[in-house]
Design a protein around this motif. Sequence first.
Motif, PDB file in Angstrom:
ATOM      1  N   ILE A 214       0.853  -1.191   0.000  1.00 20.01           N
ATOM      2  CA  ILE A 214       0.000   0.000   0.000  1.00 20.01           C
ATOM      3  C   ILE A 214       0.888   1.240   0.000  1.00 20.01           C
ATOM      4  O   ILE A 214       1.842   1.333   0.773  1.00 20.01           O
ATOM      5  CB  ILE A 214      -0.923   0.002   1.232  1.00 20.01           C
ATOM      6  CG1 ILE A 214      -1.844  -1.216   1.218  1.00 20.01           C
ATOM      7  CG2 ILE A 214      -1.746   1.283   1.288  1.00 20.01           C
ATOM      8  CD1 ILE A 214      -2.655  -1.369   2.493  1.00 20.01           C
ATOM      9  N   SER A 215       0.588   2.185  -0.865  1.00 28.84           N
ATOM     10  CA  SER A 215       1.414   3.390  -0.965  1.00 28.84           C
ATOM     11  C   SER A 215       1.271   4.240   0.292  1.00 28.84           C
ATOM     12  O   SER A 215       0.245   4.890   0.509  1.00 28.84           O
ATOM     13  CB  SER A 215       1.018   4.211  -2.196  1.00 28.84           C
ATOM     14  OG  SER A 215       1.750   5.419  -2.230  1.00 28.84           O
ATOM     15  N   GLY A 216       2.308   4.241   1.114  1.00 23.97           N
ATOM     16  CA  GLY A 216       2.287   5.059   2.318  1.00 23.97           C
ATOM     17  C   GLY A 216       2.318   6.543   2.015  1.00 23.97           C
ATOM     18  O   GLY A 216       1.742   7.347   2.755  1.00 23.97           O
ATOM     19  N   HIS A 217       2.988   6.927   0.915  1.00 18.28           N
ATOM     20  CA  HIS A 217       3.034   8.336   0.542  1.00 18.28           C
ATOM     21  C   HIS A 217       1.640   8.846   0.178  1.00 18.28           C
ATOM     22  O   HIS A 217       1.220   9.918   0.631  1.00 18.28           O
ATOM     23  CB  HIS A 217       3.985   8.536  -0.641  1.00 18.28           C
ATOM     24  CG  HIS A 217       5.415   8.671  -0.235  1.00 18.28           C
ATOM     25  ND1 HIS A 217       6.007   7.821   0.664  1.00 18.28           N
ATOM     26  CD2 HIS A 217       6.381   9.558  -0.614  1.00 18.28           C
ATOM     27  CE1 HIS A 217       7.279   8.175   0.823  1.00 18.28           C
ATOM     28  NE2 HIS A 217       7.525   9.229   0.071  1.00 18.28           N
ATOM     29  N   VAL A 218       0.931   8.091  -0.650  1.00 18.68           N
ATOM     30  CA  VAL A 218      -0.422   8.510  -1.034  1.00 18.68           C
ATOM     31  C   VAL A 218      -1.313   8.570   0.197  1.00 18.68           C
ATOM     32  O   VAL A 218      -2.084   9.527   0.385  1.00 18.68           O
ATOM     33  CB  VAL A 218      -1.002   7.549  -2.085  1.00 18.68           C
ATOM     34  CG1 VAL A 218      -2.478   7.853  -2.338  1.00 18.68           C
ATOM     35  CG2 VAL A 218      -0.216   7.651  -3.387  1.00 18.68           C
ATOM     36  N   PHE A 219      -1.219   7.565   1.043  1.00 17.09           N
ATOM     37  CA  PHE A 219      -2.028   7.539   2.265  1.00 17.09           C
ATOM     38  C   PHE A 219      -1.771   8.775   3.123  1.00 17.09           C
ATOM     39  O   PHE A 219      -2.701   9.473   3.538  1.00 17.09           O
ATOM     40  CB  PHE A 219      -1.712   6.270   3.054  1.00 17.09           C
ATOM     41  CG  PHE A 219      -2.248   6.282   4.456  1.00 17.09           C
ATOM     42  CD1 PHE A 219      -3.587   6.056   4.707  1.00 17.09           C
ATOM     43  CD2 PHE A 219      -1.407   6.540   5.532  1.00 17.09           C
ATOM     44  CE1 PHE A 219      -4.087   6.086   6.006  1.00 17.09           C
ATOM     45  CE2 PHE A 219      -1.891   6.564   6.825  1.00 17.09           C
ATOM     46  CZ  PHE A 219      -3.239   6.340   7.064  1.00 17.09           C
ATOM     47  N   THR A 308       2.945   1.259  -8.192  1.00 14.08           N
ATOM     48  CA  THR A 308       2.015   0.851  -9.241  1.00 14.08           C
ATOM     49  C   THR A 308       0.685   1.560  -9.024  1.00 14.08           C
ATOM     50  O   THR A 308       0.415   2.094  -7.943  1.00 14.08           O
ATOM     51  CB  THR A 308       1.789  -0.668  -9.207  1.00 14.08           C
ATOM     52  OG1 THR A 308       1.124  -1.023  -7.983  1.00 14.08           O
ATOM     53  CG2 THR A 308       3.117  -1.420  -9.282  1.00 14.08           C
ATOM     54  N   TRP A 309      -0.166   1.537 -10.053  1.00 17.19           N
ATOM     55  CA  TRP A 309      -1.448   2.235  -9.927  1.00 17.19           C
ATOM     56  C   TRP A 309      -2.308   1.609  -8.840  1.00 17.19           C
ATOM     57  O   TRP A 309      -3.029   2.314  -8.127  1.00 17.19           O
ATOM     58  CB  TRP A 309      -2.184   2.221 -11.268  1.00 17.19           C
ATOM     59  CG  TRP A 309      -2.680   0.861 -11.684  1.00 17.19           C
ATOM     60  CD1 TRP A 309      -2.037  -0.053 -12.454  1.00 17.19           C
ATOM     61  CD2 TRP A 309      -3.940   0.267 -11.322  1.00 17.19           C
ATOM     62  NE1 TRP A 309      -2.800  -1.189 -12.605  1.00 17.19           N
ATOM     63  CE2 TRP A 309      -3.974  -1.019 -11.924  1.00 17.19           C
ATOM     64  CE3 TRP A 309      -5.029   0.684 -10.568  1.00 17.19           C
ATOM     65  CZ2 TRP A 309      -5.058  -1.879 -11.782  1.00 17.19           C
ATOM     66  CZ3 TRP A 309      -6.113  -0.180 -10.425  1.00 17.19           C
ATOM     67  CH2 TRP A 309      -6.120  -1.438 -11.025  1.00 17.19           C
ATOM     68  N   PHE A 310      -2.229   0.274  -8.672  1.00 19.47           N
ATOM     69  CA  PHE A 310      -3.064  -0.381  -7.666  1.00 19.47           C
ATOM     70  C   PHE A 310      -2.576  -0.054  -6.258  1.00 19.47           C
ATOM     71  O   PHE A 310      -3.380   0.101  -5.329  1.00 19.47           O
ATOM     72  CB  PHE A 310      -3.070  -1.892  -7.895  1.00 19.47           C
ATOM     73  CG  PHE A 310      -4.079  -2.619  -7.050  1.00 19.47           C
ATOM     74  CD1 PHE A 310      -5.414  -2.245  -7.059  1.00 19.47           C
ATOM     75  CD2 PHE A 310      -3.693  -3.670  -6.236  1.00 19.47           C
ATOM     76  CE1 PHE A 310      -6.352  -2.912  -6.274  1.00 19.47           C
ATOM     77  CE2 PHE A 310      -4.617  -4.337  -5.451  1.00 19.47           C
ATOM     78  CZ  PHE A 310      -5.949  -3.957  -5.472  1.00 19.47           C
ATOM     79  N   GLU A 311      -1.282   0.070  -6.064  1.00 19.24           N
ATOM     80  CA  GLU A 311      -0.753   0.451  -4.757  1.00 19.24           C
ATOM     81  C   GLU A 311      -1.177   1.874  -4.393  1.00 19.24           C
ATOM     82  O   GLU A 311      -1.502   2.163  -3.238  1.00 19.24           O
ATOM     83  CB  GLU A 311       0.773   0.329  -4.764  1.00 19.24           C
ATOM     84  CG  GLU A 311       1.258  -1.110  -4.833  1.00 19.24           C
ATOM     85  CD  GLU A 311       2.752  -1.213  -5.054  1.00 19.24           C
ATOM     86  OE1 GLU A 311       3.300  -2.317  -4.871  1.00 19.24           O
ATOM     87  OE2 GLU A 311       3.373  -0.196  -5.426  1.00 19.24           O
ATOM     88  N   LYS A 312      -1.186   2.748  -5.387  1.00 17.31           N
ATOM     89  CA  LYS A 312      -1.635   4.120  -5.125  1.00 17.31           C
ATOM     90  C   LYS A 312      -3.137   4.162  -4.860  1.00 17.31           C
ATOM     91  O   LYS A 312      -3.605   4.940  -4.017  1.00 17.31           O
ATOM     92  CB  LYS A 312      -1.257   5.015  -6.308  1.00 17.31           C
ATOM     93  CG  LYS A 312       0.241   5.300  -6.381  1.00 17.31           C
ATOM     94  CD  LYS A 312       0.627   6.102  -7.593  1.00 17.31           C
ATOM     95  CE  LYS A 312       0.709   5.260  -8.834  1.00 17.31           C
ATOM     96  NZ  LYS A 312       1.416   5.930  -9.951  1.00 17.31           N
ATOM     97  N   LEU A 313      -3.887   3.327  -5.557  1.00 16.52           N
ATOM     98  CA  LEU A 313      -5.331   3.282  -5.335  1.00 16.52           C
ATOM     99  C   LEU A 313      -5.654   2.805  -3.924  1.00 16.52           C
ATOM    100  O   LEU A 313      -6.511   3.388  -3.242  1.00 16.52           O
ATOM    101  CB  LEU A 313      -5.985   2.363  -6.365  1.00 16.52           C
ATOM    102  CG  LEU A 313      -7.493   2.135  -6.198  1.00 16.52           C
ATOM    103  CD1 LEU A 313      -8.254   3.443  -6.349  1.00 16.52           C
ATOM    104  CD2 LEU A 313      -7.993   1.098  -7.201  1.00 16.52           C
ATOM    105  N   THR A 314      -4.979   1.769  -3.455  1.00 21.02           N
ATOM    106  CA  THR A 314      -5.252   1.279  -2.100  1.00 21.02           C
ATOM    107  C   THR A 314      -4.807   2.288  -1.048  1.00 21.02           C
ATOM    108  O   THR A 314      -5.449   2.421   0.000  1.00 21.02           O
ATOM    109  CB  THR A 314      -4.559  -0.069  -1.866  1.00 21.02           C
ATOM    110  OG1 THR A 314      -3.167   0.041  -2.216  1.00 21.02           O
ATOM    111  CG2 THR A 314      -5.200  -1.163  -2.695  1.00 21.02           C
TER     112      THR A 314
END
Length: 345
Positions: A214-219, A308-314
């Motif tokens: 899971i993208s910690g930066h996006v979160f 990846t796009w899915f990691e950023k989405l989650t």
Amino acid sequence: MSSPTRRYKSPSELSRANNNNNNNNTTHLPPPPPQNNHRNTPYLPTPTELALLTLYPTLLLFGALFSLLSPETRAAPYDTLRQAHAQDPSLAPSYFARKDNLFNVLFVKRGWAWITAAFGAFVLAHPAYRGGGNQTRRRVRAGVRWVVVTGWWVFVTQWCFGPPIIDRGFRWSGGKCEVVEEMVFGFGEGGVKEVVTAAACKASGGSWRGGHDISGHVFLLVLGSFFLVQEVGWVAARWARYLGEERCVVMHDGAVKGAGVEAERREQQEEAGVLTVLETLGFGGRLAAAVTGLCAWMLLMTAIYFHTWFEKLTGLVVALAGLYVTYILPRWIPALRSIVGLPGI
């Protein structure tokens, strides 16, 4: 020569003539515009909140398209293990594609400290929180909301009765640390407990592979920036009487009303002058706006160059889950609202 005959009007004719004169002299006003009785649902964000939330997936989508269409980005070497481009300055497609760029090192890596500082400056300095009585209760509830959001950040990225949710999700999805596997074969099961997080794996020289990260930066950037938007936006808008829409809440008796029914009036009842946006925000609000803008910029850089796009989405979904619990759920659960309150109320 006969005299002209005088024609006398009957009382009914005189009455009709007077009515016609009155009608001709009367100014006909247009009917009042119909009142808009539409209320926002308490179970979803308001239209303005939805518009602001839409910016996050828009930035992520734009970043994904840019990374696909930009010749420099597509031509740059990409490390699928690290989910990042080559870190050599001569090979990286942009300064922001390097993890050692100052914005990443000084801002994102210390992101929650910046977000907390901006929030604290706003609560301590803004007139809506000054004084005692109702203002004290507002400060306490704002602090409770900060604790809730901070707790969610800790659980997801730092610690959740052991490894954080990000690392637990990585391992549950099949990920592992290569050093752990070597320790299992070389030293037995005891080594598995020593490296169960991404930080420990990196510190031990291992590789965190195989799972969904899971993208910690996006979160962090989504959670922190919208936290500031909620805490500063509603308070400043109500203080300056800029409100163009209102949140709706479910009352204890089940009735749905505007959140303003629970708002306390200003202690100073005199009419305030017209305030500019900068005057309304104050120092703390301006700092929060700067932090929010920088969060949006770094979110775009993350969307272009990392994960990846899915990691950023989650990462986006996990952040939105925490925001919903903090700011939307209390609108339709009165008992929860009595504890955490609503910004500006």
